[in-house]
Design a protein around this motif. Structure first.
Motif, PDB file in Angstrom:
ATOM      1  N   ASN A 162       0.613  12.451 -18.076  1.00 53.45           N
ATOM      2  CA  ASN A 162       0.901  13.388 -16.996  1.00 53.45           C
ATOM      3  C   ASN A 162      -0.106  13.343 -15.850  1.00 53.45           C
ATOM      4  OD1 ASN A 162       3.177  14.552 -18.268  1.00 53.45           O
ATOM      5  ND2 ASN A 162       1.892  15.973 -19.420  1.00 53.45           N
ATOM      6  N   LEU A 163      -1.370  13.599 -16.162  1.00 50.59           N
ATOM      7  CA  LEU A 163      -2.387  13.702 -15.125  1.00 50.59           C
ATOM      8  C   LEU A 163      -2.576  12.385 -14.380  1.00 50.59           C
ATOM      9  CD1 LEU A 163      -4.429  15.425 -13.669  1.00 50.59           C
ATOM     10  CD2 LEU A 163      -6.092  14.888 -15.462  1.00 50.59           C
ATOM     11  N   ASP A 164      -2.581  11.277 -15.104  1.00 47.94           N
ATOM     12  CA  ASP A 164      -2.748   9.980 -14.447  1.00 47.94           C
ATOM     13  C   ASP A 164      -1.585   9.671 -13.507  1.00 47.94           C
ATOM     14  OD1 ASP A 164      -5.193   9.379 -15.637  1.00 47.94           O
ATOM     15  OD2 ASP A 164      -4.235   8.483 -17.387  1.00 47.94           O
ATOM     16  N   VAL A 165      -0.375  10.006 -13.919  1.00 45.68           N
ATOM     17  CA  VAL A 165       0.791   9.743 -13.062  1.00 45.68           C
ATOM     18  C   VAL A 165       0.744  10.637 -11.828  1.00 45.68           C
ATOM     19  CG1 VAL A 165       3.308   9.840 -12.913  1.00 45.68           C
ATOM     20  CG2 VAL A 165       2.214   8.862 -14.945  1.00 45.68           C
ATOM     21  N   ARG A 166       0.437  11.908 -11.996  1.00 50.24           N
ATOM     22  CA  ARG A 166       0.348  12.807 -10.831  1.00 50.24           C
ATOM     23  C   ARG A 166      -0.783  12.374  -9.894  1.00 50.24           C
ATOM     24  NH1 ARG A 166       1.878  16.452 -14.781  1.00 50.24           N
ATOM     25  NH2 ARG A 166      -0.216  17.274 -15.110  1.00 50.24           N
ATOM     26  N   THR A 167      -1.892  11.922 -10.461  1.00 46.89           N
ATOM     27  CA  THR A 167      -2.989  11.409  -9.633  1.00 46.89           C
ATOM     28  C   THR A 167      -2.524  10.179  -8.863  1.00 46.89           C
ATOM     29  OG1 THR A 167      -4.645  12.270 -11.159  1.00 46.89           O
ATOM     30  CG2 THR A 167      -5.355  10.497  -9.678  1.00 46.89           C
ATOM     31  N   ALA A 168      -1.840   9.285  -9.541  1.00 44.78           N
ATOM     32  CA  ALA A 168      -1.313   8.082  -8.879  1.00 44.78           C
ATOM     33  C   ALA A 168      -0.366   8.454  -7.747  1.00 44.78           C
ATOM     34  CB  ALA A 168      -0.604   7.190  -9.897  1.00 44.78           C
ATOM     35  N   HIS A 169       0.493   9.447  -7.972  1.00 44.94           N
ATOM     36  CA  HIS A 169       1.419   9.863  -6.919  1.00 44.94           C
ATOM     37  C   HIS A 169       0.654  10.370  -5.699  1.00 44.94           C
ATOM     38  CE1 HIS A 169       5.034  10.504  -9.845  1.00 44.94           C
ATOM     39  NE2 HIS A 169       4.721   9.241  -9.685  1.00 44.94           N
ATOM     40  N   ALA A 202       0.833   8.524  -2.111  1.00 40.95           N
ATOM     41  CA  ALA A 202       1.359   9.268  -0.962  1.00 40.95           C
ATOM     42  C   ALA A 202       0.388   9.266   0.208  1.00 40.95           C
ATOM     43  CB  ALA A 202       1.682  10.705  -1.374  1.00 40.95           C
ATOM     44  N   ASN A 203      -0.895   9.225  -0.095  1.00 39.29           N
ATOM     45  CA  ASN A 203      -1.908   9.275   0.957  1.00 39.29           C
ATOM     46  C   ASN A 203      -2.375   7.902   1.436  1.00 39.29           C
ATOM     47  OD1 ASN A 203      -2.200  12.132   1.303  1.00 39.29           O
ATOM     48  ND2 ASN A 203      -3.087  12.171  -0.746  1.00 39.29           N
ATOM     49  N   SER A 204      -1.849   6.837   0.844  1.00 35.07           N
ATOM     50  CA  SER A 204      -2.345   5.515   1.228  1.00 35.07           C
ATOM     51  C   SER A 204      -1.250   4.534   1.637  1.00 35.07           C
ATOM     52  CB  SER A 204      -3.158   4.914   0.072  1.00 35.07           C
ATOM     53  OG  SER A 204      -2.350   4.733  -1.070  1.00 35.07           O
ATOM     54  N   TYR A 205      -0.012   5.007   1.702  1.00 34.93           N
ATOM     55  CA  TYR A 205       1.102   4.093   1.994  1.00 34.93           C
ATOM     56  C   TYR A 205       2.245   4.915   2.564  1.00 34.93           C
ATOM     57  CZ  TYR A 205       4.007  -0.066   1.072  1.00 34.93           C
ATOM     58  OH  TYR A 205       4.792  -1.178   1.192  1.00 34.93           O
ATOM     59  N   ASP A 206       3.029   4.318   3.458  1.00 35.65           N
ATOM     60  CA  ASP A 206       4.170   5.069   3.985  1.00 35.65           C
ATOM     61  C   ASP A 206       5.406   4.220   4.265  1.00 35.65           C
ATOM     62  OD1 ASP A 206       3.380   3.726   6.256  1.00 35.65           O
ATOM     63  OD2 ASP A 206       2.867   5.521   7.391  1.00 35.65           O
ATOM     64  N   VAL A 259       0.199  -1.411  -8.916  1.00 33.78           N
ATOM     65  CA  VAL A 259      -1.053  -2.132  -9.136  1.00 33.78           C
ATOM     66  C   VAL A 259      -1.838  -2.261  -7.833  1.00 33.78           C
ATOM     67  CG1 VAL A 259      -2.008  -4.390  -9.780  1.00 33.78           C
ATOM     68  CG2 VAL A 259      -0.246  -3.315 -11.196  1.00 33.78           C
ATOM     69  N   GLU A 260      -1.123  -2.430  -6.725  1.00 33.18           N
ATOM     70  CA  GLU A 260      -1.766  -2.563  -5.423  1.00 33.18           C
ATOM     71  C   GLU A 260      -2.400  -1.254  -4.954  1.00 33.18           C
ATOM     72  OE1 GLU A 260       0.007  -3.011  -0.962  1.00 33.18           O
ATOM     73  OE2 GLU A 260       0.703  -4.483  -2.423  1.00 33.18           O
ATOM     74  N   LEU A 261      -1.745  -0.133  -5.224  1.00 35.53           N
ATOM     75  CA  LEU A 261      -2.171   1.140  -4.645  1.00 35.53           C
ATOM     76  C   LEU A 261      -2.950   2.054  -5.585  1.00 35.53           C
ATOM     77  CD1 LEU A 261       1.138   2.000  -2.748  1.00 35.53           C
ATOM     78  CD2 LEU A 261      -0.977   1.076  -1.760  1.00 35.53           C
ATOM     79  N   VAL A 262      -2.770   1.900  -6.870  1.00 34.47           N
ATOM     80  CA  VAL A 262      -3.339   2.848  -7.828  1.00 34.47           C
ATOM     81  C   VAL A 262      -4.577   2.250  -8.495  1.00 34.47           C
ATOM     82  CG1 VAL A 262      -2.863   4.170  -9.933  1.00 34.47           C
ATOM     83  CG2 VAL A 262      -1.069   3.874  -8.220  1.00 34.47           C
ATOM     84  N   PRO A 263      -5.689   2.987  -8.502  1.00 37.92           N
ATOM     85  CA  PRO A 263      -6.900   2.470  -9.153  1.00 37.92           C
ATOM     86  C   PRO A 263      -6.705   2.267 -10.657  1.00 37.92           C
ATOM     87  CG  PRO A 263      -7.383   4.440  -7.861  1.00 37.92           C
ATOM     88  CD  PRO A 263      -5.904   4.284  -7.886  1.00 37.92           C
TER      89      PRO A 263
END
Length: 178
Positions: free
Chosen positions: A97-104, A108-112, A168-172
């Motif tokens: 849960n937390l990792d997925v919400r963090t990834a979202h 959202a803040n690094s790509y559009d 993989v590109e956007l999420v640490p």
């Protein structure tokens, strides 16, 4: 909500194809779903909350399975991407849960420039109604996992590969368990 029978008018959900009895639930423009199917999703959330100790770890997965099965073509493009990202992270990366919400949040803040994803004609055989009516908490847990996997695997390979690449590109790496 009761199962449909021959004496009540029913609806067919355009997202999951569930046949459900008509209800007074309000419209849900965010999803490609009948009000009746949205009501089932709400009841499934209620069941999850009542059984939080057992089902809480599947909260985000439930949201993403429903979102991946009920894509509204007029909704913002980020919605199906996030739904599929959550399914990918759970099933292929072991993220909760937390990792997925963090990834979202990070995404959202690094790509559009989100791709427009068009769901396949059939997005899994199971529905939220099947999960809700599976039986015991153990049965619901098992059905929810099967439902979410079906939704993920029903999307075309090229869409799933695109989600893998974007994630993989956007999420640490710290957001992935495996």
């Amino acid at each position: 909500m009761n199962a449909p029978d021959d004496t009540h008018e029913s609806t067919v959900c355009p997202g999951c194809r569930a046949v459900l009895p008509r209800s007074d639930w309000p419209e849900t423009p965010k999803y490609n779903a009948t009000p009746e199917c949205a009501e089932v999703a709400g009841e499934l959330l209620g069941f999850e909350v009542e059984n939080l100790a057992r089902l809480g770890y599947l909260h985000q997965l439930r949201i993403d399975a429903y979102g991946g099965q009920h894509v509204n073509p007029d909704a913002p493009r980020i919605g199906p991407v996030f739904a599929l990202n959550g399914l990918y992270m759970f099933f292929e990366r072991g993220s909760g849960n937390l990792d997925v919400r963090t990834a979202h949040g990070i995404m959202a803040n690094s790509y559009d420039d989100w791709p427009r994803l068009v769901p396949p004609a059939e997005v899994g055989e199971l529905t939220a109604y099947d999960v809700l009516t599976a039986g015991t908490v153990d049965d619901v847990e098992s059905a929810l996992l099967k439902w979410a996997r079906e939704v993920w695997e029903s999307w075309p390979d090229e869409d799933r590969e695109l989600i893998r690449k974007l994630t993989v590109e956007l999420v640490p790496e710290r957001c992935f368990e495996r």
